[in-house]
Design a protein around this motif. Structure first.
Motif, PDB file in Angstrom:
ATOM      1  N   UNK A  57       0.948  -0.896  -0.043  1.00  0.00           N
ATOM      2  CA  UNK A  57       0.077   0.001  -0.036  1.00  0.00           C
ATOM      3  C   UNK A  57       0.618   1.590  -0.007  1.00  0.00           C
ATOM      4  N   UNK A  58       0.769   1.899  -0.950  1.00  0.00           N
ATOM      5  CA  UNK A  58       1.030   3.583  -1.562  1.00  0.00           C
ATOM      6  C   UNK A  58       0.951   4.627  -0.691  1.00  0.00           C
ATOM      7  N   UNK A  59       0.903   5.749   0.289  1.00  0.00           N
ATOM      8  CA  UNK A  59       0.201   6.450   0.693  1.00  0.00           C
ATOM      9  C   UNK A  59       1.145   7.618   0.205  1.00  0.00           C
ATOM     10  N   UNK A  60       1.756   7.467  -0.744  1.00  0.00           N
ATOM     11  CA  UNK A  60       2.307   8.914  -0.722  1.00  0.00           C
ATOM     12  C   UNK A  60       1.213   9.808  -1.353  1.00  0.00           C
ATOM     13  N   UNK A  61       1.681  10.799  -1.335  1.00  0.00           N
ATOM     14  CA  UNK A  61       0.642  12.426  -1.966  1.00  0.00           C
ATOM     15  C   UNK A  61       1.382  13.420  -2.163  1.00  0.00           C
TER      16      UNK A  61
END
Length: 469
Positions: free
Chosen positions: A205-209
């Motif tokens: 899961x990649x949560x970078x914004x």
């Protein structure tokens, strides 16, 4: 600041490709390998990353490798005892390995790539566009005593194979299975069988914004857009376990090779599965083809490959950053013709983390996730020119390069054949929080309350239950 030197290398190193991974691995190579910038040459088209190469005093050659020119470009740059680090797209891994072998050149890549036009080659049979086929092509180059060629050793594929071994040891410890650390392929497979592991997800899961949201007509990602689109357009692939009793209606078996995997007659970017990570709990993820789905399943196979006594189902379950999810949705609407603009989130990432690990299911404790949670702040503090996504890849590249340099005559090897404890020890300082956690989640959790669903309630670990209809 002093960093541990893992190896001294006297030869030349040529890096092919200098995108987000190349730019992030360069400072790691110079930190942890005793090598001078003058020994390194970067071969890449255009001037992407030129300022970073100049910052470290590394020369660049402006060239895109093709079937017609790769020999002419590489021959003046590499000879016996040197190293070819392939971090490119649209350059055949098998061709470069075959070129390296008679010249005594060491090699590493992060993915088995074909020449340009293969992933989206609509005139090619689907089977020829699979990672299974490309893996078989690279493995066919195995020669005893040949220069070491480490294939598919990034984060995934690569690092996750070492996570699997550590997870197996953790589950054995926590379920009272007393066993020494296996020292052979058969030993690891027997341990997985003894523990009852039936399914393995590479669950991410990649949560970078970023500071600027995705625009219409733009594909945004935290790593190579071309790389992600390429593998997203390939057929979805998964290692096929011996416990499975519902063969997919759109599934196909391979006529030759290891028989460890199958493929679906649809793009991975349009195939979703249920999975779980400690970042978000239950999630719908993309079943994107990756080499580890095949190599891990093959490595953990017992018995005749055509009729094995044991093999787990293995596949990638990827939830990229939100902008990438929107990009895939738009890409599908464009009938898989990539957007005219591409942007990689890196310096403009404002917050978030990449949570990458392996989810082992079916054993006595249910499901166990083991991996790395790395925030953008941790990544930037650990090494310049990296994001949370890239650093998990680049440190695994560094570890694979060091291992190859220390073992220069092992021929073609996969991540599963490397010592997991040694590789993880080199990587851990750059992986943020490395941990394991148990969960009682199954793909049947909360199913069927809104509408009736066609599921196998007798066995939650069937692929039929994971797949999103």
């Amino acid at each position: 600041m002093a960093f541990e030197r893992l190896h001294r290398f006297a030869g030349r190193l040529v890096m092919v490709g200098f995108g987000s991974i190349g730019q992030g691995v360069l400072p790691l190579l110079l930190r942890h390998i005793e090598i001078a910038p003058a020994q390194i040459t970067i071969v890449t088209p255009g001037d992407d990353g030129h300022e970073i190469a100049r910052e470290y005093g590394v020369a660049m050659v402006d060239a895109a490798l093709t079937p017609a020119n790769y020999d002419a470009v590489l021959s003046p740059l590499l000879g016996a005892g040197d190293f070819l680090l392939n971090l490119s797209v649209d350059v055949s891994s098998a061709a470069l390995i075959a070129w390296c072998q008679p010249r005594g050149v060491l090699y590493l890549d992060t993915v088995s790539e074909p020449w340009a036009g293969t992933y989206d080659g609509g005139d090619l049979p689907a089977e020829q566009r699979t990672n299974y086929a490309m893996r078989e092509e690279s493995l066919a180059l195995r020669r005893a005593g040949a220069p070491t060629a480490v294939i598919t050793h990034g984060a995934n594929p690569g690092l996750v194979s070492h996570f699997v071994k550590q997870a197996l040891l953790d589950i054995a410890r926590d379920t009272g299975v007393h066993t020494p650390t296996p020292r052979s392929r058969e030993g690891w497979a027997r341990l997985a069988q003894q523990l009852g592991v039936r399914v393995i997800h590479v669950a991410e899961r990649d949560t970078q914004v970023g500071t600027r949201p995705k625009a219409v007509g733009e594909f945004v990602n935290t790593w190579s857009v071309d790389g992600f689109v390429g593998e997203g357009l390939q057929p979805a692939e998964l290692g096929w376990g011996t416990h499975e009793r519902h063969f997919p209606s759109d599934g196909e078996r391979h006529a030759s090779g290891s028989q460890a995997a199958i493929y679906l007659k649809r793009p991975g970017a349009s195939t979703r599965v249920r999975s779980w990570t400690p970042a978000a709990g239950p999630q719908h993820a993309f079943l994107i083809t990756h080499a580890e789905a095949i190599s891990i399943a093959d490595y953990l196979t017992l018995g005749d490959p055509a009729r094995p006594a044991y093999r787990p189902t293995v596949h990638y379950a990827y939830h990229p950053c939100d902008d990438a999810v929107l990009s895939i949705h738009e890409l599908a609407g464009r009938n898989w013709r990539v957007q005219p603009r591409k942007r990689i989130l890196k310096d403009d990432i404002a917050a978030g983390a990449d949570v990458l690990g392996v989810l082992l299911m079916g054993h006595a404790r249910g499901a166990y996730w083991y991996g790395s949670r790395l925030s953008i702040e941790q990544a930037r503090a650990a090494c310049p020119h990296n994001s949370a996504t890239s650093l998990q890849v680049t440190v695994a590249v560094l570890a694979g390069v060091v291992w190859a340099m220390q073992h220069p005559d092992r021929g073609v090897v996969e991540p599963d054949e490397l010592p997991h404890d040694e590789i993880l020890a080199w990587c851990r300082p750059y992986l943020g929080e490395v941990f394991g956690v148990y969960t009682d989640w199954t793909p049947l959790a909360d199913r069927g309350w809104l509408f009736d669903e066609d599921v196998d309630r007798d066995d939650p670990w069937q692929f039929k239950n994971f797949r999103v209809a």
